[in-house]
Design a protein around this motif. Structure first.
Motif, PDB file in Angstrom:
ATOM      1  N   ARG A  22       0.843  -1.212   0.000  1.00 49.97           N
ATOM      2  CA  ARG A  22       0.000   0.000   0.000  1.00 49.97           C
ATOM      3  C   ARG A  22       0.872   1.252   0.000  1.00 49.97           C
ATOM      4  O   ARG A  22       0.625   2.198  -0.749  1.00 49.97           O
ATOM      5  CB  ARG A  22      -0.916  -0.025   1.230  1.00 49.97           C
ATOM      6  CG  ARG A  22      -1.718   1.228   1.449  1.00 49.97           C
ATOM      7  CD  ARG A  22      -2.469   1.165   2.769  1.00 49.97           C
ATOM      8  NE  ARG A  22      -1.591   1.224   3.923  1.00 49.97           N
ATOM      9  CZ  ARG A  22      -1.134   2.342   4.470  1.00 49.97           C
ATOM     10  NH1 ARG A  22      -1.444   3.513   3.951  1.00 49.97           N
ATOM     11  NH2 ARG A  22      -0.359   2.315   5.535  1.00 49.97           N
ATOM     12  N   ARG A  71      -7.319  -0.636   0.642  1.00 52.18           N
ATOM     13  CA  ARG A  71      -6.401   0.508   0.581  1.00 52.18           C
ATOM     14  C   ARG A  71      -5.357   0.344  -0.515  1.00 52.18           C
ATOM     15  O   ARG A  71      -4.948   1.328  -1.139  1.00 52.18           O
ATOM     16  CB  ARG A  71      -5.755   0.729   1.947  1.00 52.18           C
ATOM     17  CG  ARG A  71      -6.756   1.266   2.957  1.00 52.18           C
ATOM     18  CD  ARG A  71      -6.135   1.514   4.293  1.00 52.18           C
ATOM     19  NE  ARG A  71      -7.119   2.073   5.217  1.00 52.18           N
ATOM     20  CZ  ARG A  71      -6.934   2.205   6.508  1.00 52.18           C
ATOM     21  NH1 ARG A  71      -5.778   1.820   7.049  1.00 52.18           N
ATOM     22  NH2 ARG A  71      -7.857   2.723   7.278  1.00 52.18           N
ATOM     23  N   CYS A  74      -7.186   1.334  -3.545  1.00 53.46           N
ATOM     24  CA  CYS A  74      -7.352   2.799  -3.541  1.00 53.46           C
ATOM     25  C   CYS A  74      -6.057   3.497  -3.943  1.00 53.46           C
ATOM     26  O   CYS A  74      -6.070   4.404  -4.777  1.00 53.46           O
ATOM     27  CB  CYS A  74      -7.777   3.293  -2.155  1.00 53.46           C
ATOM     28  SG  CYS A  74      -9.452   2.860  -1.698  1.00 53.46           S
ATOM     29  N   ASN A  75      -4.944   3.078  -3.354  1.00 55.92           N
ATOM     30  CA  ASN A  75      -3.665   3.731  -3.637  1.00 55.92           C
ATOM     31  C   ASN A  75      -3.189   3.468  -5.057  1.00 55.92           C
ATOM     32  O   ASN A  75      -2.396   4.243  -5.588  1.00 55.92           O
ATOM     33  CB  ASN A  75      -2.609   3.288  -2.629  1.00 55.92           C
ATOM     34  CG  ASN A  75      -2.802   3.928  -1.272  1.00 55.92           C
ATOM     35  OD1 ASN A  75      -3.755   4.673  -1.053  1.00 55.92           O
ATOM     36  ND2 ASN A  75      -1.924   3.621  -0.346  1.00 55.92           N
ATOM     37  N   HIS A 107     -13.612   1.057   9.415  1.00 53.53           N
ATOM     38  CA  HIS A 107     -12.440   1.270   8.561  1.00 53.53           C
ATOM     39  C   HIS A 107     -12.613   0.578   7.207  1.00 53.53           C
ATOM     40  O   HIS A 107     -12.183   1.106   6.178  1.00 53.53           O
ATOM     41  CB  HIS A 107     -11.169   0.783   9.258  1.00 53.53           C
ATOM     42  CG  HIS A 107     -10.924   1.457  10.562  1.00 53.53           C
ATOM     43  ND1 HIS A 107     -10.585   2.778  10.666  1.00 53.53           N
ATOM     44  CD2 HIS A 107     -11.002   0.993  11.835  1.00 53.53           C
ATOM     45  CE1 HIS A 107     -10.448   3.109  11.935  1.00 53.53           C
ATOM     46  NE2 HIS A 107     -10.697   2.043  12.663  1.00 53.53           N
ATOM     47  N   ALA A 111     -12.792   2.581   3.666  1.00 53.02           N
ATOM     48  CA  ALA A 111     -11.889   2.201   2.577  1.00 53.02           C
ATOM     49  C   ALA A 111     -12.687   1.833   1.324  1.00 53.02           C
ATOM     50  O   ALA A 111     -12.305   2.194   0.204  1.00 53.02           O
ATOM     51  CB  ALA A 111     -10.999   1.034   3.010  1.00 53.02           C
ATOM     52  N   THR A 114     -13.965   4.982  -0.254  1.00 58.51           N
ATOM     53  CA  THR A 114     -12.860   5.639  -0.955  1.00 58.51           C
ATOM     54  C   THR A 114     -12.593   4.962  -2.297  1.00 58.51           C
ATOM     55  O   THR A 114     -12.345   5.644  -3.301  1.00 58.51           O
ATOM     56  CB  THR A 114     -11.586   5.627  -0.084  1.00 58.51           C
ATOM     57  OG1 THR A 114     -11.886   6.237   1.171  1.00 58.51           O
ATOM     58  CG2 THR A 114     -10.439   6.363  -0.755  1.00 58.51           C
TER      59      THR A 114
END
Length: 156
Positions: A22, A71, A74-75, A107, A111, A114
């Protein structure tokens, strides 16, 4: 090689490797290097790895893995090399991650929100977005908003 060793740990212990991945995706040079790796812990790319280690119903996947895999996805949108891998795989990613709102963990829901946001922005910025994917993304956002969520998740 070190990244592959970290990501090659058993699924229930994959969290540290996913966290490193990540973070690597936040750096353009590292993201480029990761997307060029021919083998990412036995997977062809970041998307396949994230789906293999993070998908599953609540209780069948470690919560830390689900959070980190979301995540990671997402990244991957931060830089073009990784974005070009994750963006076209919307249907596959959503098919395996759409149950994220059913996890009893804020969380995970943030995530996932997002990830939906990143896909929506990516679709908006494309010169020729696929109308079917755009509609599916809109539907997923409406479904996520219909679920009981905390304020931060709804904001995303």
């Amino acid at each position: 090689e070190l990244l592959n060793k970290l990501l090659g740990w058993p699924r229930e212990h994959a969290f540290p490797g996913l966290d490193v991945l990540r973070l690597l995706l936040c750096n353009k040079l590292a993201a480029t290097a990761v997307t060029r790796m021919p083998d990412l812990a036995g997977h062809q790319n970041v998307v396949e790895l994230a789906l293999a280690l993070g998908s599953g119903a609540p209780g069948s996947v470690p919560v830390a893995n689900r959070i980190m895999c979301l995540r990671v996805l997402c990244n991957a949108f931060r830089h073009a090399p990784a974005s070009s891998v994750v963006a076209p795989r919307y249907a596959e990613v959503m098919a395996l991650m759409k149950d994220s709102m059913s996890f009893d963990n804020p969380h995970i829901r943030v995530a996932y929100a997002t990830l939906l946001y990143n896909y929506a922005v990516n679709l908006h910025l494309r010169t020729k977005p696929d109308p079917e994917t755009k509609a599916a993304c809109g539907s997923a956002i409406v479904e996520a908003l219909a679920a009981p969520v905390d304020a931060e998740c709804q904001y995303r």
